[in-house]
Design an enzyme around this catalytic site. Structure first.
Site, PDB file in Angstrom:
ATOM      1  CD  GLU A  48      17.369  33.682  11.811  1.00 35.40           C
ATOM      2  OE1 GLU A  48      17.485  34.257  10.723  1.00 35.40           O
ATOM      3  OE2 GLU A  48      17.610  32.471  11.990  1.00 35.40           O
ATOM      4  CG  ASP A  52      14.385  40.600  11.247  1.00 37.75           C
ATOM      5  OD1 ASP A  52      15.419  41.267  11.124  1.00 37.75           O
ATOM      6  OD2 ASP A  52      13.417  40.700  10.468  1.00 37.75           O
ATOM      7  CG  ASP A 121      20.925  34.006  11.508  1.00 35.37           C
ATOM      8  OD1 ASP A 121      20.681  35.166  11.119  1.00 35.37           O
ATOM      9  OD2 ASP A 121      21.134  33.053  10.726  1.00 35.37           O
ATOM     10  CD  GLU A 124      17.991  38.803  13.245  1.00 36.67           C
ATOM     11  OE1 GLU A 124      17.940  39.855  12.567  1.00 36.67           O
ATOM     12  OE2 GLU A 124      17.781  37.668  12.759  1.00 36.67           O
TER      13      GLU A 124
END
Length: 234
Positions: A48, A52, A121, A124
């Site tokens: 994650e 991002d 999440d 990502e």
């Protein structure tokens, strides 16, 4: 083992991508709650973190190249809408990814498979898995292909983060109007309570209805429904 293969293959069909490293996509789909007390289980928080950054870079690059007339400040605002939790949640729902996430029973019965933060999440983490497996160019194409609708909505100012505030702005632009959110009922066990809300104006006309696993969520959904109904009438 057969069930694991089917589960991964189902996800790959949703994503339209095939992983050679099955462990990588499995980790991307594993919530931290599933790993509690299991030292041999890896979960998706590290992916994650990477996802991002990859998402931010790809969207920034795309906006920079495609919207040459837009100043930095506007591009920054548009990017924040595209990569926000609500937009990631929209992508996750399109993939129907909630059904495939590995999580604890406790997390599941409290609504984890529909929780915005968990699904966002996971998106990502999946992006990171694509990047690690295939490299930046494939990850960039994967992101743009899957976020093109979100990008379009952001550039057309159609992404709303707070539906209640937006509804208030529309209804009160010509004068003061009373807007009330009425909790009609709630049901389900204490750990999985579902709330039903109606939004009314001047204590009479019902503009929209919403359901959620918290009062706040049900009110936002009612406002969202009201905005949709107002657009249909206009």
């Amino acid at each position: 083992m057969g069930e694991k293969v089917d589960y991964i293959e189902s996800v790959e069909r949703k994503l339209d991508i095939h992983f050679k490293n099955r462990e990588l996509i499995e980790i991307a789909l594993t919530h931290s709650s599933y790993a509690n007390g299991r030292k041999d289980i890896k979960f998706n928080e590290r992916l994650e973190f990477l996802g991002d950054s990859v998402l931010q870079l790809c969207i920034s690059e795309y906006l920079f190249l495609m919207y040459k007339d837009k100043p930095e400040g506007e591009l920054t605002k548009k990017r924040s809408l595209i990569v926000c939790e609500n937009s990631l949640y929209e992508v996750a729902k399109r993939w129907d990814i909630g059904r495939y996430i590995r999580m604890s029973k406790g997390e599941e019965i409290t609504g984890g498979r529909e929780r915005t933060s968990i699904l966002a999440d996971c998106v990502e983490a999946i992006i990171a898995a694509v990047h690690v497996e295939f490299g930046y160019e494939v990850a960039r194409k994967f992101i743009i292909d899957n976020f093109k609708d979100v990008i379009k909505k952001a550039m057309e100012n159609k992404i709303i983060l707070d539906y209640k505030t937006k509804l208030q702005e529309i209804l009160q632009k010509n004068g003061d109007v009373s807007i009330d959110y009425i909790l009609v009922k709630f049901d389900g066990p204490p750990h999985r309570r579902k709330f039903y809300t109606e939004v009314c104006i001047d204590n009479k006309d019902v503009l929209g209805k919403g359901v959620g696993y918290s009062k706040k969520e049900s009110e936002q959904n009612a406002a969202h429904n009201a905005l949709s109904n107002l657009q249909l009438k206009s």
